[in-house]
Scaffold this motif. Structure first.
Motif, PDB file in Angstrom:
ATOM      1  N   ILE A 100      -9.413   8.295 -10.087  1.00  0.00           N
ATOM      2  CA  ILE A 100      -8.784   7.313  -9.200  1.00  0.00           C
ATOM      3  C   ILE A 100      -8.818   7.861  -7.778  1.00  0.00           C
ATOM      4  N   SER A 101      -9.407   7.099  -6.853  1.00  0.00           N
ATOM      5  CA  SER A 101      -9.454   7.607  -5.481  1.00  0.00           C
ATOM      6  C   SER A 101      -8.860   6.599  -4.502  1.00  0.00           C
ATOM      7  N   GLY A 102      -8.268   7.134  -3.439  1.00  0.00           N
ATOM      8  CA  GLY A 102      -7.678   6.282  -2.399  1.00  0.00           C
ATOM      9  C   GLY A 102      -8.610   6.209  -1.205  1.00  0.00           C
ATOM     10  N   ARG A 113       0.851  -1.191   0.000  1.00  0.00           N
ATOM     11  CA  ARG A 113       0.000   0.000   0.000  1.00  0.00           C
ATOM     12  C   ARG A 113       0.886   1.239   0.000  1.00  0.00           C
ATOM     13  N   LEU A 156      -3.554   0.228  -8.193  1.00  0.00           N
ATOM     14  CA  LEU A 156      -3.246   1.549  -8.753  1.00  0.00           C
ATOM     15  C   LEU A 156      -2.443   1.406 -10.051  1.00  0.00           C
ATOM     16  N   ARG A 176      -3.009  13.664  -4.945  1.00  0.00           N
ATOM     17  CA  ARG A 176      -4.427  13.326  -4.848  1.00  0.00           C
ATOM     18  C   ARG A 176      -5.226  14.009  -5.957  1.00  0.00           C
ATOM     19  N   SER A 195      -0.467   9.100  -0.380  1.00  0.00           N
ATOM     20  CA  SER A 195      -0.080  10.179  -1.294  1.00  0.00           C
ATOM     21  C   SER A 195       1.210  10.863  -0.835  1.00  0.00           C
ATOM     22  N   TYR A 216      -3.556   3.967  -0.988  1.00  0.00           N
ATOM     23  CA  TYR A 216      -3.877   3.294  -2.252  1.00  0.00           C
ATOM     24  C   TYR A 216      -3.256   1.895  -2.252  1.00  0.00           C
ATOM     25  N   GLN A 217      -3.963   0.943  -2.854  1.00  0.00           N
ATOM     26  CA  GLN A 217      -3.389  -0.387  -3.077  1.00  0.00           C
ATOM     27  C   GLN A 217      -2.461  -0.286  -4.282  1.00  0.00           C
TER      28      GLN A 217
END
Lengths: 214, 214
Positions: B51-53, B25, B64, B43, B28, B59-60
């Protein structure tokens, strides 16, 4: 500031082309048109470096080239080393474009013993001797063409030995002392960006064709 | 926009490196630190492309990378032609870095009959066949590595045949239709600019040393 200096080199290229076709004098408008900029910008760029024209007669091309040559250090040969003798390093080593512009690659360095060779026009030397070579010849300019993970170490060794300008082809941001200037070229990234936008352009075209067909 | 897309490619490179060292993981902040930017910028760039975390989990990395690959077209091979088989064209032709990133140079074109060769891994073909080749293979991407005076003509022929993205190494501003994207790399100019600033750095050093000696 970097952009202004880049433009001075471009003005010089343009002036040399103008001279080749027999032109003797030039106005800021002519230079501006050839370079997709404004006449005001041209005059501003020159005046920043103390070069002035004549409102009625413009600039004398021959004199202007001499002034730019002196300013830009084009009146002498600059010696350069390359670190990295992989694909990119070899490509740069064999690239004729540098000599045309007064740059001479004096040596290439690599950490792979199989790449070392003193037989070619430009020797490929072991990277262990990098600092000694730079200091002995008082070199200022280095090109980095190593993989990303080695680039920072190479930059550190270059600057410690006295290099003041680095052209970096490795895809990484280098940390260097304040008295060294770095410029980055990332060929892969540029091609990737072009490819991304080409894809979008193509998709847009398809959409508009589909709309027409409906 | 061009800068944002460039950053997406850089994020992807960084994520692949993170994955190589076993990370699963990422936040940002980690990406921002590695790329000399801010977490807010990271971000923002991702959210622009949907794309969102996760605020707590970040984020994975694996997911990603897949998302970025799809977005950036890295999930397939892109075919490229090069026009110009001089020093630079040959260097680019033999540059391994493109294949690593999913680009395949399928042919090089030149107007010099002595350079034509179908023997190598990548054929060098007569430039007369350029348009037919582009159309037959529905190519989008072209690299221009010809002298400045030939670049505009080549760009015109490329775009007329369907090229949507050009990486231009010729030191000239190209005029192309609105549905084609151009990126310029001027290797000589970059080295000249580095050389200019290196000269200034060196002179400044001399002055300060002279002052100390007084």
């Amino acid at each position: 500031m970097k952009l202004t200096v880049s433009r001075l080199y471009k003005y010089r290229d343009t002036l040399i082309r103008f001279r080749q076709i027999g032109m003797v004098r030039v106005f800021s408008d002519d230079l501006a048109e050839d370079m997709n900029t404004s006449a005001t910008q041209v005059r501003k760029d020159f005046s920043l470096f103390g070069i002035s024209g004549n409102k009625k007669g413009g600039y004398q091309i021959h004199r202007l080239i001499i002034q730019l040559d002196r300013l830009l250090g084009k009146d002498k040969t600059h010696f350069v080393i390359i670190v990295g003798a992989g694909n990119l390093g070899k490509a740069l080593m064999n690239y004729g474009g540098f000599e045309e512009e007064g740059f001479k690659v004096v040596a290439v360095f690599d950490n792979d013993p199989r790449k070392i060779s003193r037989k070619g026009k430009i020797p490929v030397l072991p990277v262990q001797g990098l600092e000694r070579f730079i200091k002995a010849r008082e070199l200022d300019l280095g090109i980095i063409a190593v993989p990303y993970f080695a680039a920072q170490e190479v930059a550190g060794r270059m600057t410690a030995a006295g290099i003041k300008g680095i052209l970096n082809f490795a895809p990484v941001s280098l940390k260097v002392p304040g008295d060294c200037f770095v410029s980055n070229i990332n060929v892969q990234l540029e091609l990737e960006t072009v490819s991304y936008f080409a894809k979008i352009m193509k998709e847009n075209k398809k959409h508009s064709q589909q709309k027409k067909a409906l």
